[in-house]
Design an enzyme around this catalytic site. Sequence first.
Site, PDB file in Angstrom:
ATOM      1  CG  PHE A 115      -1.544  -1.309   1.519  1.00 15.23           C
ATOM      2  CD1 PHE A 115      -2.390  -1.916   0.613  1.00 15.23           C
ATOM      3  CD2 PHE A 115      -1.242  -1.964   2.685  1.00 15.23           C
ATOM      4  CE1 PHE A 115      -2.933  -3.162   0.886  1.00 15.23           C
ATOM      5  CE2 PHE A 115      -1.777  -3.208   2.960  1.00 15.23           C
ATOM      6  CZ  PHE A 115      -2.628  -3.814   2.047  1.00 15.23           C
ATOM      7  CB  CYS A 116       2.030   3.610  -1.513  1.00 11.89           C
ATOM      8  SG  CYS A 116       1.590   3.240  -3.210  1.00 11.89           S
TER       9      CYS A 116
END
Length: 709
Positions: free
Chosen positions: A413-414
């Site tokens: 998720f970055c």
Amino acid sequence: MDFSQLCSFEAFRQVWSHYGHGGNFREVVEQEFCRIKGVTYLDHAAATLYPESLLRDYFRDISSHVYGNPHSHNPSSTLTHDTVERVRYRVLQHFNTTPEEYSVIFTSGCTAALRLVAESFPWSPGAEGEGRSYFSYLTDNHTSVVGMRGVASARGGLALPVSPKEWESRAKDEAEGEGVCQTPHLFCYPAQSNFSGRKYPLGHVRGIQARRLYPACDHRGRWFVLLDAAAHVSCSPLNLQDCPADFIPLSFYKMFGFPTGLGALLVRNDTAGILKKTYFGGGTAAAYLSGEDYFVQAENICDRFEDGTVSFLDIIALNHGFESLYRITGGMYNIQQHTFGLARYTFMLLSSLCHGNRRPVAQIYTEGHFDSPITQGSILNFNLLDPNGQIIGYSQVDRMASLYNIHLRTGCFCNTGACQAFLGLTSQQMRRNYQVHDWPVGPLGLMYDRGWMVVNGNGVCLSQKRETRLCLICPQVQLPSNKLFLQASGMHTISVPLENDIRLQSRSPVCHSRVCGDRVETVDCGDEAASWLSDFLGQPCRLIRQSPDFTRVKKKRSDEAATSPSLSLVNEAQYLMINRASVALIQNLMSSRQDGCEGDELLVAQNVIRRFRANLVIAGVEPFEEDNWSHLIIGNTRFVVAGQCGRCQMIGIDQDTGAKTKEPLMSLSAHRTGKVTFGVYLTHQTPPGSAVAGVLSVGSQIQPEPRNH
């Protein structure tokens, strides 16, 4: 309350009463989100779903009004300008502040807002007696925040990552070293972690600005705060009277679902003067000369930083976004209560799920136990575990969820920092995970692949069919050290050389053994390896390897070419390739046959893959599609399909424990044709006299081509 009692809507309402924003939520779903019928959408942290009334009202608006470019001065342009300014005011009103305190700079998204700050902040390289600027950030930050360090470092700033524990534990009652130092520093932290949903205290904004919190308390200068609010504002209220951050980036699609590609940077007016731009575009210049280096920036803060014409039709859509949000939900507080309750209830259910052997189904990554929406957002991050406690790959979970129309977000998720912290991964492991591993291809296949075998006291080859504990030995080839390492639980690690030592070979007897009916000539690897293997397996045995002077050729069928590839101690071909989709089908068949068995007997895909012991595992094609291929290309290497693989009983052996399953997988691999076949054999042709044919890169694109009929 047990799991079965928890799994009901009535049970949920007993646990949490703030469901549905205080109204008939089912009716809202039918009116505003009928398009998701049959879909379980759980990816709101990435993009929320827009209500249908938002689009209807917006399209009615732009269909009945003429909106022109706001940089002109005609009636349509004036209407656009006034509407955009009205939206700016609504944005500030939503966050409980005013145009006197903050300005709204529209950007293409949160990432663009972060880049604007990075490129405009007055980084000091520490020249002329001034200190060097720090770009400090919490390690639990979005990738786009961490990415600012590239710009900061290039312009003289010094990156200073800070862990959440370090940030709070090193706080001080008073700032040290007060003085006239005005070196600008920037600290960035998320209002809510986009990985775990943890909400960080908004009061820490003032703590950094007043230099009471680390790292500001240890470094003189003027500290500014960037509060990444993108994840927080999607489901929670943000009151800028409580946390007067200098910069607040956000994306509107996380709040309304529509429009995408539009964000904003909220800038405190007292801070805006420090930002300096080098580029100026249309609308940002009050005056300039094309023939001289003369430029006067626009006086208005928003005009100064919005290069070119803003996306005014998208900005107008925000007006209807705010209208629908308050009309449907009543406000952000209601959204927070509703979404937190759902996340908390899901947390309770997932925490209660166990396999048949009582081992947990999920490993949940959270700082607390969803006690309060003040400290925890509506994000639930987890890994699914198999009955042995091993993590099931997120790509497999994603595919299985998609089969049931469940929309999840998988991966890190970055937010690599949070992922690394929760999973306990070292920086070295992270680097290794993202490296492309190359391996040399030799005339016998992958270099050193299946070049050794273990024989018993009579010189007979030991396979897992005869000795299941062989699967518990972990061999590791290390090219830099030119050694093969043997490891096993409870045993010390030993090594043998990868290349045959001429002196050892002259003293070692030449052995003769058989592999799949072929006579092979081998060389003994010495007493140390023999003693190690004998101790671990509990019987006299030795390690032997194929003699470098011996050539073993694949048996030819009548329809094959005159020349056949050379083989190592493999069964029938240089390579074995299997397809993940084929494995998944076998796994599903196995699971359906084991409905009445204990939970620890159920198989997961990775377990099945390991049992087949393939050289190459592919994905992205249909089950058993590989049966019809004539060849495939990986990178620059062309592989020819030599036929289907006839499976043996060793695929019924658990590669983690050495235990035999009650129902061999070989019976399942014959479900279509009645033959015990699974996977395909591959070979490659090597130029005569070539020692190394090339390099095979893991992760290279696989290009299958259909068989010519």
